[in-house]
Each structure stands twice: as C-alpha cells, then as structure tokens.
Motif scaffolding. Structure first.
Motif, short mmCIF file in Angstrom:
data_model
loop_
_atom_site.label_atom_id
_atom_site.label_comp_id
_atom_site.label_asym_id
_atom_site.label_seq_id
_atom_site.Cartn_x
_atom_site.Cartn_y
_atom_site.Cartn_z
N ASP A 11 59.68 -112.46 -34.25
CA ASP A 11 59.26 -111.07 -34.09
C ASP A 11 58.15 -110.95 -33.04
OD1 ASP A 11 61.10 -110.40 -35.97
OD2 ASP A 11 59.65 -110.21 -37.63
N ALA A 12 57.29 -111.94 -32.98
CA ALA A 12 56.20 -111.89 -32.00
C ALA A 12 56.76 -111.93 -30.59
CB ALA A 12 55.23 -113.04 -32.24
N GLU A 13 57.73 -112.81 -30.35
CA GLU A 13 58.34 -112.86 -29.03
C GLU A 13 59.09 -111.56 -28.70
OE1 GLU A 13 60.79 -116.29 -28.87
OE2 GLU A 13 59.14 -117.72 -29.03
N LEU A 14 59.70 -110.95 -29.72
CA LEU A 14 60.38 -109.69 -29.50
C LEU A 14 59.40 -108.59 -29.11
CD1 LEU A 14 62.98 -107.99 -29.63
CD2 LEU A 14 62.51 -107.63 -32.07
N VAL A 15 58.22 -108.56 -29.77
CA VAL A 15 57.20 -107.57 -29.43
C VAL A 15 56.68 -107.80 -28.01
CG1 VAL A 15 54.90 -106.70 -30.01
CG2 VAL A 15 56.57 -107.15 -31.81
N ASP A 16 56.48 -109.08 -27.66
CA ASP A 16 56.00 -109.39 -26.32
C ASP A 16 57.03 -108.99 -25.26
OD1 ASP A 16 54.09 -110.79 -24.48
OD2 ASP A 16 55.89 -112.03 -24.15
N LEU A 17 58.34 -109.21 -25.56
CA LEU A 17 59.38 -108.81 -24.62
C LEU A 17 59.41 -107.30 -24.46
CD1 LEU A 17 61.87 -109.50 -22.88
CD2 LEU A 17 63.25 -109.32 -24.96
N ASP A 18 59.22 -106.57 -25.52
CA ASP A 18 59.21 -105.10 -25.42
C ASP A 18 58.05 -104.63 -24.55
OD1 ASP A 18 59.93 -102.36 -26.22
OD2 ASP A 18 58.01 -102.46 -27.29
N ARG A 19 56.92 -105.28 -24.71
CA ARG A 19 55.76 -104.90 -23.90
C ARG A 19 56.02 -105.14 -22.43
NH1 ARG A 19 52.09 -107.66 -21.57
NH2 ARG A 19 52.74 -109.59 -22.57
N ARG A 20 56.61 -106.31 -22.09
CA ARG A 20 56.88 -106.63 -20.69
C ARG A 20 57.98 -105.71 -20.10
NH1 ARG A 20 58.04 -112.75 -20.11
NH2 ARG A 20 58.95 -112.53 -22.20
N LEU A 21 58.94 -105.34 -20.92
CA LEU A 21 59.96 -104.40 -20.44
C LEU A 21 59.34 -103.06 -20.06
CD1 LEU A 21 62.88 -105.09 -22.94
CD2 LEU A 21 62.92 -105.50 -20.48
N ARG A 22 58.46 -102.57 -20.94
CA ARG A 22 57.80 -101.29 -20.63
C ARG A 22 56.89 -101.40 -19.43
NH1 ARG A 22 54.49 -99.99 -24.38
NH2 ARG A 22 54.81 -101.64 -25.93
N SER A 23 56.24 -102.56 -19.30
CA SER A 23 55.37 -102.76 -18.14
C SER A 23 56.18 -102.80 -16.84
CB SER A 23 54.59 -104.07 -18.31
OG SER A 23 53.80 -104.32 -17.16
N LEU A 24 57.35 -103.49 -16.88
CA LEU A 24 58.20 -103.55 -15.69
C LEU A 24 58.73 -102.16 -15.33
CD1 LEU A 24 59.78 -105.14 -13.55
CD2 LEU A 24 61.57 -105.48 -15.27
N GLU A 25 59.15 -101.42 -16.32
CA GLU A 25 59.68 -100.08 -16.05
C GLU A 25 58.58 -99.17 -15.49
OE1 GLU A 25 61.90 -96.41 -18.46
OE2 GLU A 25 61.56 -98.34 -19.45
N GLN A 26 57.35 -99.30 -16.02
CA GLN A 26 56.26 -98.47 -15.53
C GLN A 26 55.91 -98.84 -14.09
OE1 GLN A 26 52.73 -98.70 -17.90
NE2 GLN A 26 51.75 -96.94 -16.90
N ALA A 27 55.96 -100.13 -13.75
CA ALA A 27 55.67 -100.56 -12.38
C ALA A 27 56.71 -100.02 -11.41
CB ALA A 27 55.60 -102.09 -12.33
N ALA A 33 68.21 -106.10 -11.86
CA ALA A 33 67.03 -106.98 -11.87
C ALA A 33 66.56 -107.29 -10.46
CB ALA A 33 67.37 -108.27 -12.63
N ASP A 34 67.49 -107.59 -9.55
CA ASP A 34 67.10 -107.89 -8.17
C ASP A 34 66.47 -106.66 -7.50
OD1 ASP A 34 68.11 -110.39 -8.55
OD2 ASP A 34 70.04 -109.99 -7.54
N ALA A 35 67.04 -105.48 -7.74
CA ALA A 35 66.49 -104.26 -7.13
C ALA A 35 65.09 -103.97 -7.68
CB ALA A 35 67.42 -103.08 -7.39
N ALA A 36 64.89 -104.19 -9.00
CA ALA A 36 63.55 -103.95 -9.59
C ALA A 36 62.53 -104.93 -9.04
CB ALA A 36 63.65 -104.05 -11.12
N ALA A 37 62.92 -106.22 -8.86
CA ALA A 37 61.99 -107.21 -8.30
C ALA A 37 61.62 -106.85 -6.87
CB ALA A 37 62.62 -108.60 -8.37
N ALA A 38 62.62 -106.41 -6.09
CA ALA A 38 62.32 -106.06 -4.70
C ALA A 38 61.42 -104.84 -4.61
CB ALA A 38 63.64 -105.81 -3.94
N ARG A 39 61.63 -103.85 -5.51
CA ARG A 39 60.84 -102.63 -5.44
C ARG A 39 59.42 -102.85 -5.96
NH1 ARG A 39 62.04 -97.30 -4.61
NH2 ARG A 39 63.76 -98.25 -3.46
N THR A 40 59.24 -103.63 -7.00
CA THR A 40 57.91 -103.84 -7.59
C THR A 40 57.15 -104.97 -6.94
OG1 THR A 40 58.87 -105.29 -9.27
CG2 THR A 40 58.65 -102.95 -9.81
N GLY A 41 57.84 -105.88 -6.25
CA GLY A 41 57.19 -107.04 -5.64
C GLY A 41 56.98 -108.18 -6.61
N TYR A 42 57.55 -108.08 -7.82
CA TYR A 42 57.42 -109.16 -8.80
C TYR A 42 58.35 -110.31 -8.42
CZ TYR A 42 54.93 -105.91 -11.85
OH TYR A 42 54.03 -105.05 -12.38
#
Length: 402
Positions: free
Chosen positions: A369-385, A343-352
């Motif tokens: 389920d809505a929160e689970l869908v939102d978490l999945d979206r943010r995970l994919r967004s973080l990985e893409q960044a 998590a620390d390495a991803a924050a440093a690399r993406t600037g988040y």
C-alpha cells in the motif's frame, strides 16, 4: 404560456391525424389483399373452365377434347356430356347410343359393368388394366408405343378408313379380340364384338385431344369410332359417383377417444403459458429508479473492494489508465496513442528522464500500500508538471490534505 397552450391544443389533433393515417393505411392494405384474392379466384375459375381435366369434352386446353365434340356435332351426332352416373343412366335409357368413358377407379366392378351394358357401343378412351379385364376379358395393358406412325394392319373398317396414327399406350389382346395398329410388341387399338354392339379400347390422350386431333388420321378415327350412333354419351367419372365401401378404418377410428381431449388440453395449456410468460406488447413506459447512485460513491465502493482484496497492482493500473487518458488529451495525442507514446511525449514536454517517466506510467509494479500511495503521488506530480508546461496560466498550487 401561449406556446405551451398551443402545443397542448395541437397534441390531440396530431394524435387523431396519426391514428387516421394508420387506419387508412391498414384499410388500403386490406383492400389490396381482398382485390388480389378476388383476382386470383377469377383467374383460377377461368383457368379451370378453359383447362378442366384431361379428355374433358368441355375443355379448350391442349389436353381437352372440345374440338372433337364440335366435329361430331357437325356430323350430326348429339353429344351428351354426363358428369354423374344418374345423368349417364338417363341418357342411355332410350338405347342405341355410344358410351365414351375414361378410367373409372371410383366405381365398383358391378357398377361399371352395369353402366356399360346399357350402351350399344362402348369406347374406352383411357383404359386401365381393370377396365380391360372387365370389358375386354383377357386383354391387358402392354406399355407405350415407340412414337412413330403405324398403319391399321387389321380388318376394322373404321381404322382402315382413318389410316395411320401414332399410338400412345398399347395393349395385349385376348383371344378373339381384333387388334389394330401393331407397334412395340403390342397394339394401339382393341375391338371386341358383344351382343348388340362392341367394345373398343384406345388411348384417347394420344388421339382425341385438341393438341393431337389434326395429326395423321386421328380425327377420322375418332369420328368413326364415336359417331357410329346418333347419340354419344361422354361420361367423366368423379369421386362423387363412388359406390365403393370403406374397408380400412380411418385414423380417427383407430385413435383412442381420450387422445383428442388431451391434445386440446395441451394446446390450451401452451397458449395460456405463452400469454402468461410472453412479451407484453405496447409502448415503453418510463419508470423512476428508487435510488440514485452518485459516481463518487461508485468510485469509493470500488476503492474499498481493491483495498479489501489488497490488489495493489489492479489499483495501480486504474490510476495509470486515468493519468494516461488525461495526459493524452493534454498533450494532443488523441485517443489512439499508446502508453509508450504518451510516456515519451510527457518526458519530452516536462524534461524528465525518459526511463523514469516510463517507470511511473508503465513499468513499476507496486508491492504494498505504501508503494501504491507513492506511485499515486508521482503520477499526480507528473501530470501537474506536464500541465504547467502546456498551460502555465491554468496551473493551481496543489493543496495538501491533512
């Protein structure tokens, strides 16, 4: 085609060669086992011939008496070695012979008395209490001497000419018996006259054996006692000479007749069960499975189970594990990196924000389920960044699914 043909042609020859090597190996093993067995039998026979039993006149071992037999022969005494009652009776039939006999537990009292009555002199070279009771009435065993040389201390001429010996077993004499070599409260030699001869008891293990014959006056005493007559019959009793009747029933006689068939039936049943349920030996056989399940179907099945159980937390953990694994490889952290390090390495690399990234990857717990869908979206967004920062040329725009 030629290579395939050569391989097919070589396969039978290779199989025959391997089978020939296996057969040769087993043949060598069998030959070695047979050779070891033959060698053991030969060595056992040699050892049995050289050692035999204690006080055996043909034994050259420490406890044998071959040396004494040789000395008696040099003094003109004919030694007859008998290993059964019939040979003893034949040798004593002419009369005027000395009988040397060890303990005879296999003979009945009547048989032992009848056998010794045919001899002029009897020398008991390994007497026990029963033998003393029968042939030296009233005498008994007393123990073992202290192991020191003792003078004869009696009027027996053969003992006086021999001199001192170290007695082994000692005896308590009966009234009227001549007792020699007093030691330890008993006597090392007993002699009693009878009609036409006498009976002598002495521990031959301590006097007559090859190992001890040359000590003190042992050889002289042995020759004096056993060489009084021109013929010496040396009897070694065996169990084949036994005339004792079987008084106690055997285990087979006490067992009911139905026990043996039942035991055989149980053993047969156990063997049949072992063959039936036992492991089948032989090479493994490849077997095609009737159904091939694709990985995507397995994943969808697990997803349906999570949805049916409404376990959003478990589903989120699985999503995070997949994302953490991909981010670890993407950021070059390796399989040993912890979730916090990733998590620390991803924050440093993406600037988040570091706290926001930790919330996505570790801390946040979806409740619906809505929160689970939102978490999945943010995970994919973080990985893409993160991927865009590491490999900007390899990033493709994400397609929105309807």
């Amino acid at each position: 085609m030629s290579a395939v043909s050569d391989a097919v042609a070589a396969s039978p020859s290779r199989t025959r060669s391997e089978r020939r090597r296996r057969i040769t190996a087993w043949a060598v093993i069998a030959a070695v086992l047979v050779g070891v067995g033959i060698l053991g039998a030969v060595l056992g026979g040699i050892g049995q011939w050289t050692e035999r039993d204690v006080l055996d006149p043909q034994s050259a071992g420490p406890s044998g008496t071959r040396a004494l037999v040789t000395i008696l022969g040099e003094h003109g005494v004919r030694v007859v070695i008998a290993r059964d009652r019939a040979a003893v009776e034949d040798a004593l039939a002419p009369g005027g012979a000395t009988l040397a006999v060890a303990d005879a537990p296999y003979l009945s009292d009547d048989a032992l008395v009848e056998l010794t009555d045919a001899a002029a002199d009897v020398v008991l070279i390994d007497p026990r209490a029963r033998t003393l009771r029968l042939l030296l009435s009233g005498s008994d065993t007393y123990g073992v001497g202290p192991g020191e040389p003792v003078d004869p201390g009696c009027a027996l001429p053969e003992a006086n000419r021999a001199g001192a010996i170290i007695p082994g077993a000692i005896y308590q004499p009966a009234e009227g018996a001549m007792a020699c070599y007093p030691t330890g409260g008993g006597f090392g030699l007993l002699a009693q006259e009878r009609d036409g001869g006498r009976v002598v008891a002495v521990d031959g293990r301590a006097v007559f054996t090859n190992e001890l014959l040359a000590e003190n006056g042992n050889a002289a005493l042995a020759v004096n006692l056993l060489g009084r007559h021109p013929t010496l019959v040396w009897y070694m009793p065996s169990i084949q000479d036994s005339d004792l009747a079987e008084s106690d029933p055997t285990l087979g006689e006490l067992t009911p007749p139905w026990v043996s068939p039942v035991i055989v039936l149980l053993l047969t049943s156990g063997l049949a069960a072992a063959i039936w349920r036992g492991r089948r030996f032989g090479p493994l056989v490849a077997e095609r499975l009737p159904v091939t399940v694709r990985a995507a179907e397995t994943t969808e099945g697990r997803g349906r189970l999570y949805a049916h159980a409404r376990d959003a937390v478990h589903a989120a953990d699985q999503l995070r594990l997949g994302c953490l694994g991909r981010l670890s490889g993407l950021l070059g952290l390796g399989p040993g990196a912890t979730a916090a390090e990733i998590a620390d390495a991803a924050a440093a690399r993406t600037g988040y924000d570091r706290g926001a990234v930790r919330g996505i990857l570790i801390d946040e717990i979806p409740r619906s389920d809505a929160e689970l869908v939102d978490l999945d979206r943010r995970l994919r967004s973080l990985e893409q960044a993160a991927r865009a920062r590491v490999r900007p040329d390899a990033v493709r725009p994400e397609r929105n699914t309807p």
